[in-house]
Structure formats: C-alpha cells, structure tokens
Design a protein around this motif. Structure first.
Motif, PDB file in Angstrom:
ATOM      1  N   SER A  90       0.618  -1.221  -0.082  1.00  0.00           N
ATOM      2  CA  SER A  90      -0.064   0.015  -0.173  1.00  0.00           C
ATOM      3  C   SER A  90       0.849   1.064   0.030  1.00  0.00           C
ATOM      4  O   SER A  90       0.377   2.210  -0.495  1.00  0.00           O
ATOM      5  CB  SER A  90      -1.059  -0.006   1.227  1.00  0.00           C
ATOM      6  OG  SER A  90      -0.304  -0.148   2.408  1.00  0.00           O
ATOM      7  N   ASN A 112     -11.164   2.252 -11.938  1.00  0.00           N
ATOM      8  CA  ASN A 112     -10.356   1.367 -11.264  1.00  0.00           C
ATOM      9  C   ASN A 112      -9.001   0.752 -11.866  1.00  0.00           C
ATOM     10  O   ASN A 112      -8.387  -0.167 -11.426  1.00  0.00           O
ATOM     11  CB  ASN A 112     -11.235  -0.159 -10.785  1.00  0.00           C
ATOM     12  CG  ASN A 112     -12.346   0.166  -9.724  1.00  0.00           C
ATOM     13  OD1 ASN A 112     -12.360   1.050  -9.053  1.00  0.00           O
ATOM     14  ND2 ASN A 112     -13.222  -0.696 -10.126  1.00  0.00           N
ATOM     15  N   ALA A 153      -5.661   0.801  -9.756  1.00  0.00           N
ATOM     16  CA  ALA A 153      -5.708  -0.341  -8.638  1.00  0.00           C
ATOM     17  C   ALA A 153      -5.390  -1.648  -9.578  1.00  0.00           C
ATOM     18  O   ALA A 153      -4.745  -2.430  -8.978  1.00  0.00           O
ATOM     19  CB  ALA A 153      -7.039  -0.582  -8.115  1.00  0.00           C
TER      20      ALA A 153
END
Length: 220
Positions: free
Chosen positions: A136, A188, A191
């Motif tokens: 992350s 998205n 991601a």
C-alpha cells in the motif's frame, strides 16, 4: 418281523420331521416387520468410522512471500523501509546479487507481496497460480509488462504487535506478470495495474499429504 421293522422306520421318520418343523418355527419367531424395526434400531446405534475421525489437509493452504518484479517501463520505484524490504534484501544477498539497494532504486523494478493457495494432495513439482500486488505504501504505479523473479513461498503466522513470522517453505514462484486489461476511462484502472497473477508460476517443493486423526472423545 419285516412288517414291524417298516412300522418302526416310519415312526422314526415322522418324529424327525416333527422335530425339524418345530425348530424351524422357533428359529423364525419374528415377523418381517419386527426384523426391520430391529435393524433400524441397530443402525442408529452404530458408530461408523466417519463419526470417529477427522481428515486434515482438505482445504487449500495459504503461503506468502516477497519478490522483485523487473522489466517495468519506468513504472517501478524504490520501496520504503519495511519488513518486506528487509526480507527481499536478505534473499537477494543469499543469492549473491550485487548492489541490491541500487537495483531496488531502479524505476524499472518493484517489490511485490506474493500470495498463493496450495491445493490439497499436491505433489512435489506440481504447479499452481499465484497472486501478487504492490504494498500500500509503494511508489510504483504499474506491474504491466513485468517479470517476477524467483521467490520462496512459506506459511506465515500473524502475531499482534510483531512482524509476521515465517514458517516452512512450501514452494517457489516466478514468471511473467499478467494484469487485468483496463482502459484509461476505467475508474479502477490504477488499482488493477498494481496487482497481477502469474499463471502456473508456483511450484511445490514437497508433497502435501492428507492426515487422519481420531477424535478425542473416541480415544482410549
């Protein structure tokens, strides 16, 4: 004399016949309905083997590791200090990689966390798919076009307040990284580019067997 002998033989034969019929009648003392009830009762009271044992190893086993992805087109980045960076540097040093920190700083490499699920009854040398993703806090933006260098996959235990603890090494993993196709209009897309898969990239280092255990309440 002959007539008396015949009479005696017929009398004996008649007696034996009566005794045989009486024994058969006493042997068959229950009706078919009574037999069925008795069998059903015994079936309910029987402890079968399946009730006494537990079979272990029927579910997939999760294993994890840390790897280096190379061949990126400027979408990598230097991973920040973490337990994963320490693990990767240790592995690179064991493999006698020169200037490991310089390699990690390259914009064409990225550190990834690898996860796989080893299926039941796997044999040494069997292959399976693996998943990988950027941490992350990573500065890398995409894994597209990358190649994941070989890493070890092991069991890991999570202890509150401490770093993950490594267990037995079960497999190795490497191969080309596949990311999900995404257009620039996809919200998205960013991601999706930060995680991927390596199809058949995992390789078992040892067999995973099934175990049969007797339950505690049946032990004696």
């Amino acid at each position: 004399m002959i007539q008396s002998t015949k009479t005696l033989l017929w009398g004996l034969l008649f007696s034996v016949t009566l005794i045989g019929c009486t024994e058969m009648a006493s042997f068959r003392s229950q009706t078919p309905e009574e037999d069925d009830i008795d069998l059903e009762y015994n079936s309910d009271q029987t402890d079968y083997l399946g009730k006494m044992i537990t079979i272990a190893g029927m579910t997939p086993m999760e294993v994890k590791g840390v790897a280096l992805v190379t061949g990126l087109d400027g979408t990598g980045g230097d991973p920040p200090p973490s337990i994963y960076r320490s693990w990767l540097l240790d592995d690179m040093r064991r493999r006698k990689v020169r200037n490991p920190n310089e390699i990690l700083r390259s914009p064409n490499t990225a550190l990834v966390v690898v996860r796989a699920y080893i299926p039941p009854v796997v044999k040494k040398g069997d292959t399976f798919d693996i998943e990988l993703e950027l941490p992350s806090n990573s500065d890398a933006t995409s894994l597209r076009g990358g190649w994941m260098m070989e890493c070890f996959l092991s069991e890991q235990a999570i202890v509150p307040g401490r770093a993950p603890l490594k267990g037995h090494i079960w497999a190795t993993a490497k191969g080309p990284v596949l990311v999900s196709a995404a257009s620039e209009e996809d919200t998205n897309a960013n991601a999706l580019l930060k995680r991927g898969r390596v199809l058949g990239g995992g390789k078992a280092k040892k067999e995973r067997m099934l175990g049969v255990y007797l339950q505690n309440n049946f032990r004696s």
